[in-house]
Design a protein around this motif. Structure first.
Motif, PDB file in Angstrom:
ATOM      1  N   GLY A   8       0.891  -1.071  -0.121  1.00 18.56           N
ATOM      2  CA  GLY A   8       0.102  -0.087   0.501  1.00 18.56           C
ATOM      3  C   GLY A   8       0.917   0.811   0.019  1.00 18.56           C
ATOM      4  N   VAL A   9       1.112   1.305  -1.028  1.00 24.28           N
ATOM      5  CA  VAL A   9       2.622   2.858  -1.122  1.00 24.28           C
ATOM      6  C   VAL A   9       1.900   3.697  -1.481  1.00 24.28           C
ATOM      7  CG1 VAL A   9       4.647   3.299  -1.959  1.00 24.28           C
ATOM      8  CG2 VAL A   9       4.282   0.752  -1.800  1.00 24.28           C
ATOM      9  N   ARG A  33       1.100  -2.508  -6.825  1.00 31.43           N
ATOM     10  CA  ARG A  33       0.274  -3.133  -8.291  1.00 31.43           C
ATOM     11  C   ARG A  33       0.787  -3.114  -9.595  1.00 31.43           C
ATOM     12  NH1 ARG A  33      -5.958  -2.763  -6.021  1.00 31.43           N
ATOM     13  NH2 ARG A  33      -5.581  -0.667  -5.425  1.00 31.43           N
ATOM     14  N   ALA A  80      -5.640  -7.194  -0.322  1.00 36.00           N
ATOM     15  CA  ALA A  80      -2.903  -7.939   0.096  1.00 36.00           C
ATOM     16  C   ALA A  80      -2.996  -9.511   0.708  1.00 36.00           C
ATOM     17  CB  ALA A  80      -3.292  -6.384   0.518  1.00 36.00           C
ATOM     18  N   ASN A  99      -7.013   3.601   9.437  1.00 29.03           N
ATOM     19  CA  ASN A  99      -7.447   3.993  10.487  1.00 29.03           C
ATOM     20  C   ASN A  99      -8.344   3.149  10.742  1.00 29.03           C
ATOM     21  OD1 ASN A  99      -7.509   7.015  10.749  1.00 29.03           O
ATOM     22  ND2 ASN A  99      -8.445   7.205   8.066  1.00 29.03           N
ATOM     23  N   SER A 124      -0.814  13.404   7.777  1.00 31.04           N
ATOM     24  CA  SER A 124      -1.878  14.126   6.616  1.00 31.04           C
ATOM     25  C   SER A 124      -1.009  14.539   5.515  1.00 31.04           C
ATOM     26  CB  SER A 124      -2.469  15.923   6.903  1.00 31.04           C
ATOM     27  OG  SER A 124      -3.020  15.934   6.122  1.00 31.04           O
ATOM     28  N   LYS A 176      -8.815   9.292  17.954  1.00 28.54           N
ATOM     29  CA  LYS A 176      -9.100   9.444  15.766  1.00 28.54           C
ATOM     30  C   LYS A 176     -11.005   9.144  14.950  1.00 28.54           C
ATOM     31  CE  LYS A 176      -6.982  10.445  12.191  1.00 28.54           C
ATOM     32  NZ  LYS A 176      -6.547   9.735  11.591  1.00 28.54           N
TER      33      LYS A 176
HETATM   34  N1  LIG Z   1      -3.873  10.359   3.573  1.00 31.28           N
HETATM   35  C1  LIG Z   1      -4.122  11.017   4.755  1.00 31.28           C
HETATM   36  O1  LIG Z   1      -4.279  11.744   5.065  1.00 31.28           O
HETATM   37  C2  LIG Z   1      -4.551   9.860   5.557  1.00 31.28           C
HETATM   38  C3  LIG Z   1      -4.264   9.862   7.047  1.00 31.28           C
HETATM   39  C4  LIG Z   1      -4.467   9.826   8.656  1.00 31.28           C
HETATM   40  C5  LIG Z   1      -4.984   8.142   8.287  1.00 31.28           C
HETATM   41  N2  LIG Z   1      -4.735   7.390   6.988  1.00 31.28           N
HETATM   42  C6  LIG Z   1      -5.127   6.560   7.051  1.00 31.28           C
HETATM   43  O2  LIG Z   1      -4.300   5.774   6.089  1.00 31.28           O
HETATM   44  C7  LIG Z   1      -4.976   4.963   5.379  1.00 31.28           C
HETATM   45  C8  LIG Z   1      -3.514   3.802   4.022  1.00 31.28           C
HETATM   46  O3  LIG Z   1      -4.288   5.091   3.356  1.00 31.28           O
HETATM   47  P1  LIG Z   1      -3.707   6.504   2.373  1.00 31.28           P
HETATM   48  O4  LIG Z   1      -4.148   8.009   2.198  1.00 31.28           O
HETATM   49  O5  LIG Z   1      -2.416   6.037   1.944  1.00 31.28           O
HETATM   50  O6  LIG Z   1      -4.527   5.340   0.793  1.00 31.28           O
HETATM   51  P2  LIG Z   1      -4.039   5.785  -0.368  1.00 31.28           P
HETATM   52  O7  LIG Z   1      -3.537   6.969  -1.212  1.00 31.28           O
HETATM   53  O8  LIG Z   1      -5.219   5.562  -1.407  1.00 31.28           O
HETATM   54  O9  LIG Z   1      -3.427   4.725  -0.487  1.00 31.28           O
HETATM   55  C9  LIG Z   1      -3.677   2.973  -0.424  1.00 31.28           C
HETATM   56  C10 LIG Z   1      -2.622   2.716  -1.284  1.00 31.28           C
HETATM   57  O10 LIG Z   1      -2.554   0.776  -1.133  1.00 31.28           O
HETATM   58  C11 LIG Z   1      -2.646   0.496  -2.524  1.00 31.28           C
HETATM   59  N3  LIG Z   1      -3.414  -0.417  -2.631  1.00 31.28           N
HETATM   60  C12 LIG Z   1      -4.220  -0.936  -2.765  1.00 31.28           C
HETATM   61  N4  LIG Z   1      -4.800  -2.168  -2.643  1.00 31.28           N
HETATM   62  C13 LIG Z   1      -3.781  -3.131  -3.224  1.00 31.28           C
HETATM   63  C14 LIG Z   1      -2.915  -4.336  -2.950  1.00 31.28           C
HETATM   64  N5  LIG Z   1      -3.728  -5.356  -3.524  1.00 31.28           N
HETATM   65  N6  LIG Z   1      -1.693  -4.622  -3.390  1.00 31.28           N
HETATM   66  C15 LIG Z   1      -1.159  -3.832  -3.450  1.00 31.28           C
HETATM   67  N7  LIG Z   1      -1.231  -2.289  -3.024  1.00 31.28           N
HETATM   68  C16 LIG Z   1      -2.171  -2.082  -2.435  1.00 31.28           C
HETATM   69  C17 LIG Z   1      -2.702   1.343  -3.564  1.00 31.28           C
HETATM   70  O11 LIG Z   1      -2.290   0.981  -4.514  1.00 31.28           O
HETATM   71  P3  LIG Z   1      -2.803   1.400  -6.306  1.00 31.28           P
HETATM   72  O12 LIG Z   1      -2.288   2.742  -6.648  1.00 31.28           O
HETATM   73  O13 LIG Z   1      -2.048   0.642  -7.413  1.00 31.28           O
HETATM   74  O14 LIG Z   1      -4.482   2.047  -6.125  1.00 31.28           O
HETATM   75  C18 LIG Z   1      -2.696   2.520  -2.956  1.00 31.28           C
HETATM   76  O15 LIG Z   1      -1.806   2.969  -3.132  1.00 31.28           O
HETATM   77  C19 LIG Z   1      -6.402   4.248   5.176  1.00 31.28           C
HETATM   78  O16 LIG Z   1      -6.665   4.343   6.520  1.00 31.28           O
HETATM   79  C20 LIG Z   1      -6.216   5.882   5.520  1.00 31.28           C
HETATM   80  O17 LIG Z   1      -7.425   6.326   6.407  1.00 31.28           O
HETATM   81  C21 LIG Z   1      -4.089   8.082   5.580  1.00 31.28           C
END
Ligand SMILES: NC(=O)c1ccc[n+]([C@@H]2O[C@H](COP(=O)([O-])OP(=O)(O)OC[C@H]3O[C@@H](n4cnc5c(N)ncnc54)[C@H](OP(=O)(O)O)[C@@H]3O)[C@@H](O)[C@H]2O)c1
Length: 297
Positions: A8-9, A33, A80, A99, A124, A176
């Motif tokens: 999940g990068v 992916r 995953a 989250n 963030s 949170k």
């Molecule tokens: N971003 C924030 O500011 C923030 C803040 C607090 C908490 N969070 C929490 O942190 C978590 C991650 O959030 P995020 O914002 O980082 O999400 P994101 O930017 O959507 O990143 C998720 C990543 O997971 C990858 N992924 C999904 N399925 C996969 C699989 N089967 N194999 C390999 N990679 C896979 C996606 O790949 P693809 O690029 O191929 O789609 C994407 O790169 C969530 O629970 C979110 O609520 C986020």
């Protein structure tokens, strides 16, 4: 060198992968992916951390790592699974950067004998395009105290990510989730940014969502202030007008939304504890209706 795999990068996983690479003590593999072509993290002061991370796109090509960092969205966890099955051995520890409050229930069935370390994510960040992440504020993670939490904090030393351990993880995770119960649901359903909370009816709805979550949290053992709902809505009202939520961005982009790990989790815990959660049930139903059909990806 400690062998670390990041699954999940995206925004959060990108910040953590780049930070761990920069310590020089972690041998990081990005499990992706499709190709990233390196990571570029732009910090709030405009400076950038650029790094190339070895990438693998085929889950059958990986073997057990010492640490797995899982940073997909919560609803992408099952998707995953093939990565987790190959990356986890008896000595592996899986830190879950997602989250919600159900990290262990969600991930433990997928990792065999590996141990799961839940984390509250205060990073963030926005994924602007593949491998390019904009970071807002100082990245922080909170983990439960204990050996695994201490070892993860040591792993992150010098990465630019602050890891705090707490003896009261239940309170940290629910605090949170109480915030997330209001901001994501309301902005995504109305398709409006944070100023939507200026309206008195929306502010009342926000307070009701948080108050239900707070009651469930208290019954779950979290110690949160009784006026939490007022505090949360005041905080949301004070946010810069351009602020939104990841659920709003996902809805606008036509992606599946992470409502089940948020409002859905409040409803599930409420049902278990005999606490009614009609506001969270209602927004969960509405979000389910407008979220594109889930395929776990
Ligand atoms: N971003 C924030 O500011 C923030 C803040 C607090 C908490 N969070 C929490 O942190 C978590 C991650 O959030 P995020 O914002 O980082 O999400 P994101 O930017 O959507 O990143 C998720 C990543 O997971 C990858 N992924 C999904 N399925 C996969 C699989 N089967 N194999 C390999 N990679 C896979 C996606 O790949 P693809 O690029 O191929 O789609 C994407 O790169 C969530 O629970 C979110 O609520 C986020």
């Amino acid at each position: 060198m400690t062998r670390v795999a990041v699954v999940g990068v995206g925004a959060v996983g990108g910040v953590v992968a780049a930070g761990l690479m920069s310590t020089g003590r972690a041998d990081v593999t990005a499990c992706v992916r499709s190709p990233l072509g390196g990571l570029r993290i732009v910090r709030p002061d405009g400076s950038a951390l650029e790094t190339s991370v070895p990438e693998v796109a085929d889950s059958s090509a990986v073997s057990p790592a010492e640490w797995v960092v899982l940073a997909t969205k919560a609803h992408q966890t099952a998707g995953a699974g093939p990565w987790l099955r190959r990356l986890c051995g008896a000595g592996t520890r899986v830190v879950v950067l997602q989250n919600g409050v159900e990290h262990v229930e969600r991930v433990a069935p997928l990792v065999g004998a590996a141990r799961v370390l839940p984390a509250v994510v205060e990073i963030s960040a926005e994924s602007q395009r593949r491998g390019h992440v904009r970071l807002f504020g100082r990245p922080r993670l909170t983990v439960p105290s204990g050996d695994d939490g201490a070892d993860f904090a040591a792993l992150c030393q010098g990465s630019g990510i602050e890891v705090t351990s707490t003896g009261d993880f239940v309170t940290a995770a629910w605090a949170k989730l109480c915030l997330n119960a209001a901001n994501g649901a309301v902005t995504a359903l109305t398709m409006q940014r944070m100023p939507v909370f200026a309206g008195p009816r929306i502010a009342r709805l926000g307070r009701a969502l948080v108050e239900e979550a707070r009651q469930v949290a208290s019954a779950s053992g979290a110690r949160l202030p009784e006026d939490l709902a007022d505090q949360v809505v005041a905080r949301l009202r004070a946010m810069p007008p351009e602020s939104g939520s990841s659920m709003l961005w996902d809805r606008l982009a036509g992606r599946e939304m992470e409502y089940d790990a948020r409002n859905g989790a409040v409803v599930r815990a409420g049902a278990r504890l005999g606490i009614p959660t009609p506001y969270n049930e209602t927004v969960t139903a509405l979000l389910e209706a407008v979220s594109p059909p889930g395929n776990g990806s």
